[in-house]
Write a protein that holds these residues in place. Structure first.
Motif, mmCIF file in Angstrom:
data_model
loop_
_atom_site.group_PDB
_atom_site.id
_atom_site.type_symbol
_atom_site.label_atom_id
_atom_site.label_comp_id
_atom_site.label_asym_id
_atom_site.label_seq_id
_atom_site.Cartn_x
_atom_site.Cartn_y
_atom_site.Cartn_z
ATOM 1 N N LYS A 12 96.553 -24.273 25.039
ATOM 2 C CA LYS A 12 95.791 -23.076 26.057
ATOM 3 C C LYS A 12 95.674 -21.849 26.146
ATOM 4 O O LYS A 12 94.550 -20.969 26.681
ATOM 5 C CB LYS A 12 96.705 -23.540 27.316
ATOM 6 C CG LYS A 12 96.832 -22.959 28.719
ATOM 7 C CD LYS A 12 97.308 -23.190 29.548
ATOM 8 C CE LYS A 12 97.284 -22.975 31.023
ATOM 9 N NZ LYS A 12 98.708 -23.452 31.590
ATOM 10 N N GLU A 13 96.434 -21.570 25.675
ATOM 11 C CA GLU A 13 96.658 -19.999 25.043
ATOM 12 C C GLU A 13 94.944 -18.748 24.821
ATOM 13 O O GLU A 13 94.623 -18.246 24.841
ATOM 14 C CB GLU A 13 97.689 -19.852 24.085
ATOM 15 C CG GLU A 13 98.751 -19.981 24.268
ATOM 16 C CD GLU A 13 99.216 -21.452 24.519
ATOM 17 O OE1 GLU A 13 99.860 -21.514 25.271
ATOM 18 O OE2 GLU A 13 99.141 -21.779 24.002
ATOM 19 N N VAL A 14 94.630 -20.253 23.656
ATOM 20 C CA VAL A 14 92.904 -19.980 23.503
ATOM 21 C C VAL A 14 92.491 -19.136 25.066
ATOM 22 O O VAL A 14 91.276 -17.922 24.264
ATOM 23 C CB VAL A 14 92.446 -20.817 22.518
ATOM 24 C CG1 VAL A 14 92.693 -20.955 21.290
ATOM 25 C CG2 VAL A 14 91.836 -21.841 23.815
ATOM 26 N N THR A 15 92.312 -19.156 25.589
ATOM 27 C CA THR A 15 91.925 -18.873 27.054
ATOM 28 C C THR A 15 91.962 -17.502 27.454
ATOM 29 O O THR A 15 91.363 -17.188 28.112
ATOM 30 C CB THR A 15 92.181 -20.308 28.253
ATOM 31 O OG1 THR A 15 93.587 -19.860 28.558
ATOM 32 C CG2 THR A 15 91.331 -21.714 27.592
ATOM 33 N N LYS A 16 93.149 -17.151 27.116
ATOM 34 C CA LYS A 16 94.084 -16.154 26.981
ATOM 35 C C LYS A 16 93.151 -14.996 26.155
ATOM 36 O O LYS A 16 93.046 -13.932 26.806
ATOM 37 C CB LYS A 16 94.980 -15.879 26.974
ATOM 38 C CG LYS A 16 95.812 -16.847 27.491
ATOM 39 C CD LYS A 16 95.390 -16.650 29.376
ATOM 40 C CE LYS A 16 95.934 -17.987 30.557
ATOM 41 N NZ LYS A 16 96.145 -17.919 31.872
ATOM 42 N N ILE A 17 91.913 -14.994 25.072
ATOM 43 C CA ILE A 17 91.522 -14.486 24.395
ATOM 44 C C ILE A 17 90.711 -13.645 25.081
ATOM 45 O O ILE A 17 90.052 -14.283 25.880
ATOM 46 C CB ILE A 17 90.798 -15.171 22.945
ATOM 47 C CG1 ILE A 17 91.928 -15.971 22.511
ATOM 48 C CG2 ILE A 17 90.596 -13.706 22.260
ATOM 49 C CD1 ILE A 17 91.128 -16.433 21.337
ATOM 50 N N PRO A 18 90.840 -11.812 24.990
ATOM 51 C CA PRO A 18 89.858 -11.556 25.515
ATOM 52 C C PRO A 18 88.455 -11.889 24.752
ATOM 53 O O PRO A 18 87.889 -11.554 24.214
ATOM 54 C CB PRO A 18 89.846 -9.703 25.226
ATOM 55 C CG PRO A 18 91.580 -9.510 24.617
ATOM 56 C CD PRO A 18 91.141 -11.003 23.985
ATOM 57 N N VAL A 19 87.654 -11.576 26.948
ATOM 58 C CA VAL A 19 86.230 -11.804 26.508
ATOM 59 C C VAL A 19 85.825 -13.570 26.429
ATOM 60 O O VAL A 19 84.862 -14.130 27.143
ATOM 61 C CB VAL A 19 85.400 -10.500 25.724
ATOM 62 C CG1 VAL A 19 84.093 -11.086 25.800
ATOM 63 C CG2 VAL A 19 85.583 -9.978 25.548
ATOM 64 N N ILE A 20 86.072 -13.843 25.153
ATOM 65 C CA ILE A 20 85.622 -15.196 24.600
ATOM 66 C C ILE A 20 86.573 -16.058 25.181
ATOM 67 O O ILE A 20 85.812 -17.432 25.637
ATOM 68 C CB ILE A 20 85.791 -14.528 23.103
ATOM 69 C CG1 ILE A 20 86.556 -15.089 22.547
ATOM 70 C CG2 ILE A 20 84.345 -14.568 22.678
ATOM 71 C CD1 ILE A 20 86.693 -15.539 20.897
ATOM 72 N N GLY A 21 87.468 -15.907 25.395
ATOM 73 C CA GLY A 21 88.751 -16.905 26.085
ATOM 74 C C GLY A 21 88.589 -17.929 26.850
ATOM 75 O O GLY A 21 88.212 -19.155 27.480
ATOM 76 N N PRO A 22 87.926 -17.581 28.440
ATOM 77 C CA PRO A 22 87.365 -18.273 29.412
ATOM 78 C C PRO A 22 86.283 -19.178 29.390
ATOM 79 O O PRO A 22 86.072 -20.231 30.303
ATOM 80 C CB PRO A 22 87.292 -16.863 30.345
ATOM 81 C CG PRO A 22 87.543 -15.424 29.962
ATOM 82 C CD PRO A 22 87.745 -15.665 28.588
ATOM 83 N N LEU A 23 85.688 -18.654 28.068
ATOM 84 C CA LEU A 23 84.344 -19.861 27.826
ATOM 85 C C LEU A 23 85.112 -20.704 26.691
ATOM 86 O O LEU A 23 83.841 -22.022 27.095
ATOM 87 C CB LEU A 23 83.429 -18.782 27.314
ATOM 88 C CG LEU A 23 83.017 -17.750 27.379
ATOM 89 C CD1 LEU A 23 81.770 -17.110 26.166
ATOM 90 C CD2 LEU A 23 81.591 -17.748 28.502
ATOM 91 N N LEU A 24 86.608 -20.477 26.727
ATOM 92 C CA LEU A 24 86.592 -21.603 25.965
ATOM 93 C C LEU A 24 87.651 -22.556 26.872
ATOM 94 O O LEU A 24 88.303 -23.863 26.617
ATOM 95 C CB LEU A 24 87.789 -20.943 25.025
ATOM 96 C CG LEU A 24 87.048 -20.691 23.734
ATOM 97 C CD1 LEU A 24 87.953 -20.065 22.342
ATOM 98 C CD2 LEU A 24 86.185 -21.419 23.174
ATOM 99 N N ILE A 25 87.744 -22.447 28.591
ATOM 100 C CA ILE A 25 88.142 -23.308 29.355
ATOM 101 C C ILE A 25 87.668 -25.102 29.237
ATOM 102 O O ILE A 25 86.058 -24.437 29.253
ATOM 103 C CB ILE A 25 87.985 -22.888 31.003
ATOM 104 C CG1 ILE A 25 88.747 -22.012 30.757
ATOM 105 C CG2 ILE A 25 88.477 -23.891 31.779
ATOM 106 C CD1 ILE A 25 89.245 -20.962 32.448
ATOM 107 N N PRO A 26 88.345 -25.787 29.233
ATOM 108 C CA PRO A 26 87.690 -27.298 28.971
ATOM 109 C C PRO A 26 86.194 -27.506 30.306
ATOM 110 O O PRO A 26 87.535 -27.152 31.669
ATOM 111 C CB PRO A 26 88.206 -28.460 29.018
ATOM 112 C CG PRO A 26 89.720 -27.337 28.490
ATOM 113 C CD PRO A 26 89.627 -25.750 29.000
ATOM 114 N N PRO A 27 85.405 -28.589 30.170
ATOM 115 C CA PRO A 27 85.112 -28.896 31.706
ATOM 116 C C PRO A 27 85.738 -30.034 31.447
ATOM 117 O O PRO A 27 86.537 -30.541 31.278
ATOM 118 C CB PRO A 27 83.506 -28.913 31.326
ATOM 119 C CG PRO A 27 83.181 -28.474 29.620
ATOM 120 C CD PRO A 27 84.849 -28.339 29.384
#
Length: 269
Positions: free
Chosen positions: A220-235
């Protein structure tokens, strides 16, 4: 003598088995009656029940045996599915709060799927003002629980549709204020499934399902990465959203507050 003793023991054993069977059937009937009573006691109003997410929520609530009604500007769903006849349809506009009051009579839980895009001011009105009107009306009417389908935070993308997220977050704050631990906010990202647009069915899961399978394996922590993190939120599948929304609406032990994608995935399976 021996034959008589065997016969008596056989009769006694038969009586025990019979009583056990009766007791078991009685327990099963009691559980069934409790479940049925639980279903009858919960009356769910789905705001925007003729839309993509709303229609799946209506179907899921009906599947679980709950009484379901829906309110939207267009009223009855245009879908030609059998479940449509089992929903009580109301026509109204949340920007005119008085039109909501008749639909709230006898309702125990509200699930709002109302949202939309447009100019920033339009998005604030649709995602914010309209839903806030519904929250206030539901609280005044004594509705027990309020569930809102919001949206995950997509970082810099939020700025591109600022009014959309301003409206969503304003509604969230109103729910937590008016309903406290009886309010739930679901924040899915991309919702996939089969979406009906007129006579066309869009298979959104062709893209969404593989992405969900891969991205939910990442921490889950990868979604906190600036800019690209939110793009890794699972559908998430629309059926998972529907199942979680209904559970939040009827289960008093369901954890309230903000429900992120990962908790939707957990509750929806």
């Amino acid at each position: 003598m021996l034959r008589s003793l065997i016969w008596k023991r056989s009769q006694a054993y038969s009586s025990v088995v019979t009583m056990s069977s009766i007791s078991q059937r009685g327990n099963e009937r009691l559980l069934s009656e409790v479940a049925g009573s639980h279903s009858r006691d919960n009356k769910i109003l789905v705001l925007g029940g003729n839309g993509y997410v709303g229609s799946h929520i209506c179907k899921e609530a009906l599947r679980q045996g709950f009484s379901v009604s829906s309110l939207s500007r267009s009223g009855r769903s245009s879908l030609h599915d059998s479940w449509v006849d089992d929903v009580t349809w109301h026509q109204g506009d949340l920007l005119s709060p008085d039109s909501l009051k008749p639909a709230l009579e006898g309702i125990t839980s509200v699930i709002s799927c109302v949202g939309g895009f447009g100019s920033n001011s339009q998005m604030v009105r649709i995602n914010g003002t309209a839903n806030i009107n519904a929250v206030k009306a539901a609280a005044e009417q004594g509705v027990k629980r309020f569930v809102y389908i919001s949206a995950a935070d997509f970082g810099v993308i939020n700025n591109l549709i600022r009014g959309y997220f301003e409206g969503k977050r304003a509604t969230e704050a109103e729910i937590l204020d008016k309903f406290g631990n009886r309010g739930s906010v679901l924040r899915p990202g991309f919702i996939h499934g089969t979406r009906q647009v007129g006579s066309i069915k869009l298979p959104l899961s062709l893209i969404g399902a593989p992405l969900e399978m891969v991205l939910k394996l990442l921490p889950k922590e990868v979604t906190k990465i600036p800019v690209i993190g939110p793009l890794l939120i699972p559908p998430v599948n629309v059926k998972s959203v529907a199942a979680t929304a209904v559970k939040a609406a009827v289960d008093p032990e369901f954890a309230s507050g903000v429900i992120d994608v990962y908790r939707i995935l957990q509750h929806g399976h």
